[in-house]
Design a protein around this motif. Sequence first.
Motif, PDB file in Angstrom:
ATOM      1  N   LYS A  37      86.610 -31.515 -34.539  1.00  0.00           N
ATOM      2  CA  LYS A  37      87.114 -30.155 -34.658  1.00  0.00           C
ATOM      3  C   LYS A  37      86.459 -29.479 -35.856  1.00  0.00           C
ATOM      4  O   LYS A  37      86.072 -30.118 -36.827  1.00  0.00           O
ATOM      5  CB  LYS A  37      88.623 -30.169 -34.832  1.00  0.00           C
ATOM      6  CG  LYS A  37      89.343 -30.666 -33.605  1.00  0.00           C
ATOM      7  CD  LYS A  37      90.827 -30.561 -33.761  1.00  0.00           C
ATOM      8  CE  LYS A  37      91.497 -31.064 -32.493  1.00  0.00           C
ATOM      9  NZ  LYS A  37      92.929 -31.030 -32.586  1.00  0.00           N
ATOM     10  N   ARG A  38      86.373 -28.178 -35.778  1.00  0.00           N
ATOM     11  CA  ARG A  38      85.841 -27.417 -36.898  1.00  0.00           C
ATOM     12  C   ARG A  38      86.807 -27.501 -38.076  1.00  0.00           C
ATOM     13  O   ARG A  38      88.009 -27.406 -37.905  1.00  0.00           O
ATOM     14  CB  ARG A  38      85.681 -25.952 -36.516  1.00  0.00           C
ATOM     15  CG  ARG A  38      84.592 -25.683 -35.540  1.00  0.00           C
ATOM     16  CD  ARG A  38      84.503 -24.200 -35.294  1.00  0.00           C
ATOM     17  NE  ARG A  38      83.400 -23.917 -34.397  1.00  0.00           N
ATOM     18  CZ  ARG A  38      82.980 -22.707 -34.135  1.00  0.00           C
ATOM     19  NH1 ARG A  38      83.556 -21.667 -34.693  1.00  0.00           N
ATOM     20  NH2 ARG A  38      81.978 -22.517 -33.320  1.00  0.00           N
ATOM     21  N   THR A  85      79.962 -27.976 -33.740  1.00  0.00           N
ATOM     22  CA  THR A  85      80.917 -28.951 -33.239  1.00  0.00           C
ATOM     23  C   THR A  85      80.124 -30.149 -32.741  1.00  0.00           C
ATOM     24  O   THR A  85      79.269 -30.012 -31.868  1.00  0.00           O
ATOM     25  CB  THR A  85      81.762 -28.358 -32.105  1.00  0.00           C
ATOM     26  OG1 THR A  85      82.417 -27.193 -32.584  1.00  0.00           O
ATOM     27  CG2 THR A  85      82.791 -29.344 -31.614  1.00  0.00           C
ATOM     28  N   LYS A  86      80.387 -31.287 -33.303  1.00  0.00           N
ATOM     29  CA  LYS A  86      79.705 -32.507 -32.895  1.00  0.00           C
ATOM     30  C   LYS A  86      80.517 -33.198 -31.795  1.00  0.00           C
ATOM     31  O   LYS A  86      81.720 -33.350 -31.901  1.00  0.00           O
ATOM     32  CB  LYS A  86      79.545 -33.469 -34.071  1.00  0.00           C
ATOM     33  CG  LYS A  86      78.678 -32.939 -35.177  1.00  0.00           C
ATOM     34  CD  LYS A  86      77.257 -32.878 -34.750  1.00  0.00           C
ATOM     35  CE  LYS A  86      76.399 -32.396 -35.890  1.00  0.00           C
ATOM     36  NZ  LYS A  86      75.057 -32.115 -35.519  1.00  0.00           N
ATOM     37  N   HIS A  87      79.823 -33.574 -30.758  1.00  0.00           N
ATOM     38  CA  HIS A  87      80.438 -34.326 -29.659  1.00  0.00           C
ATOM     39  C   HIS A  87      79.928 -35.753 -29.754  1.00  0.00           C
ATOM     40  O   HIS A  87      78.746 -35.990 -30.010  1.00  0.00           O
ATOM     41  CB  HIS A  87      80.072 -33.699 -28.310  1.00  0.00           C
ATOM     42  CG  HIS A  87      80.544 -32.291 -28.192  1.00  0.00           C
ATOM     43  ND1 HIS A  87      81.810 -31.965 -27.779  1.00  0.00           N
ATOM     44  CD2 HIS A  87      79.936 -31.118 -28.460  1.00  0.00           C
ATOM     45  CE1 HIS A  87      81.952 -30.664 -27.788  1.00  0.00           C
ATOM     46  NE2 HIS A  87      80.822 -30.120 -28.201  1.00  0.00           N
ATOM     47  N   ARG A  88      80.825 -36.684 -29.573  1.00  0.00           N
ATOM     48  CA  ARG A  88      80.487 -38.101 -29.718  1.00  0.00           C
ATOM     49  C   ARG A  88      80.824 -38.848 -28.440  1.00  0.00           C
ATOM     50  O   ARG A  88      81.849 -38.598 -27.822  1.00  0.00           O
ATOM     51  CB  ARG A  88      81.257 -38.703 -30.888  1.00  0.00           C
ATOM     52  CG  ARG A  88      80.963 -38.010 -32.209  1.00  0.00           C
ATOM     53  CD  ARG A  88      81.820 -38.544 -33.332  1.00  0.00           C
ATOM     54  NE  ARG A  88      81.663 -37.747 -34.530  1.00  0.00           N
ATOM     55  CZ  ARG A  88      80.683 -37.883 -35.398  1.00  0.00           C
ATOM     56  NH1 ARG A  88      79.765 -38.788 -35.208  1.00  0.00           N
ATOM     57  NH2 ARG A  88      80.621 -37.117 -36.477  1.00  0.00           N
ATOM     58  N   SER A 104      75.936 -35.701 -30.359  1.00  0.00           N
ATOM     59  CA  SER A 104      75.148 -34.554 -29.938  1.00  0.00           C
ATOM     60  C   SER A 104      75.973 -33.278 -30.079  1.00  0.00           C
ATOM     61  O   SER A 104      77.201 -33.321 -30.049  1.00  0.00           O
ATOM     62  CB  SER A 104      74.716 -34.724 -28.480  1.00  0.00           C
ATOM     63  OG  SER A 104      74.021 -33.590 -28.018  1.00  0.00           O
ATOM     64  N   SER A 105      75.294 -32.165 -30.227  1.00  0.00           N
ATOM     65  CA  SER A 105      76.002 -30.888 -30.229  1.00  0.00           C
ATOM     66  C   SER A 105      76.086 -30.314 -28.812  1.00  0.00           C
ATOM     67  O   SER A 105      76.740 -29.296 -28.600  1.00  0.00           O
ATOM     68  CB  SER A 105      75.308 -29.894 -31.159  1.00  0.00           C
ATOM     69  OG  SER A 105      73.978 -29.697 -30.746  1.00  0.00           O
ATOM     70  N   ASP A 106      75.458 -30.972 -27.851  1.00  0.00           N
ATOM     71  CA  ASP A 106      75.469 -30.524 -26.455  1.00  0.00           C
ATOM     72  C   ASP A 106      76.373 -31.445 -25.628  1.00  0.00           C
ATOM     73  O   ASP A 106      75.983 -32.569 -25.298  1.00  0.00           O
ATOM     74  CB  ASP A 106      74.041 -30.541 -25.903  1.00  0.00           C
ATOM     75  CG  ASP A 106      73.950 -30.026 -24.477  1.00  0.00           C
ATOM     76  OD1 ASP A 106      74.936 -29.433 -23.984  1.00  0.00           O
ATOM     77  OD2 ASP A 106      72.890 -30.213 -23.850  1.00  0.00           O
ATOM     78  N   PRO A 107      77.570 -30.994 -25.274  1.00  0.00           N
ATOM     79  CA  PRO A 107      78.464 -31.865 -24.510  1.00  0.00           C
ATOM     80  C   PRO A 107      77.955 -32.154 -23.101  1.00  0.00           C
ATOM     81  O   PRO A 107      78.232 -33.218 -22.545  1.00  0.00           O
ATOM     82  CB  PRO A 107      79.784 -31.083 -24.469  1.00  0.00           C
ATOM     83  CG  PRO A 107      79.396 -29.671 -24.685  1.00  0.00           C
ATOM     84  CD  PRO A 107      78.168 -29.698 -25.562  1.00  0.00           C
ATOM     85  N   ARG A 108      77.186 -31.244 -22.522  1.00  0.00           N
ATOM     86  CA  ARG A 108      76.665 -31.475 -21.170  1.00  0.00           C
ATOM     87  C   ARG A 108      75.682 -32.643 -21.148  1.00  0.00           C
ATOM     88  O   ARG A 108      75.620 -33.388 -20.170  1.00  0.00           O
ATOM     89  CB  ARG A 108      76.032 -30.199 -20.633  1.00  0.00           C
ATOM     90  CG  ARG A 108      77.072 -29.100 -20.363  1.00  0.00           C
ATOM     91  CD  ARG A 108      76.446 -27.823 -19.837  1.00  0.00           C
ATOM     92  NE  ARG A 108      75.459 -27.252 -20.735  1.00  0.00           N
ATOM     93  CZ  ARG A 108      75.733 -26.477 -21.773  1.00  0.00           C
ATOM     94  NH1 ARG A 108      76.974 -26.182 -22.062  1.00  0.00           N
ATOM     95  NH2 ARG A 108      74.769 -25.990 -22.538  1.00  0.00           N
TER      96      ARG A 108
END
Length: 124
Positions: A37-38, A85-88, A104-108
């Motif tokens: 989360k930010r 927002t970092k996605h892990r 990654s910053s790209d959730p897709r």
Amino acid sequence: MTIFSENGVSVTETAVSIPGQALRINDIRAVRIGADKRGIVLPVCISIVGLILFVIGFVRASGAFWVTGLMLAVVGWLGWWTQDTKHRMYVETASKGEIEALVSSDPRFLERVAAAIATARAAQ
């Protein structure tokens, strides 16, 4: 046979190759994607201090206070707005437990990797 290959990550029918580590498909139990989360506390505090200085500047008719206050308010807002927002992606394995596999910053992108892993697991 390669199922997925993008950004240095490749998924075959037998293994997942991620920069810095390799995982066997038959060792993978589950894949989970989470997001950080930010941070809101620091940018809001900076903006509040800026708004207080801005008001003090108008009350005292002091340009130094209101310019500094306006700058701090804008910096606080920009600090929140520009946060990535970092996605892990976490992979649960039989041998190592749950490990962080990708960030990654790209959730897709992470969803495509997880789908390729699911396809490889279904093929076995």
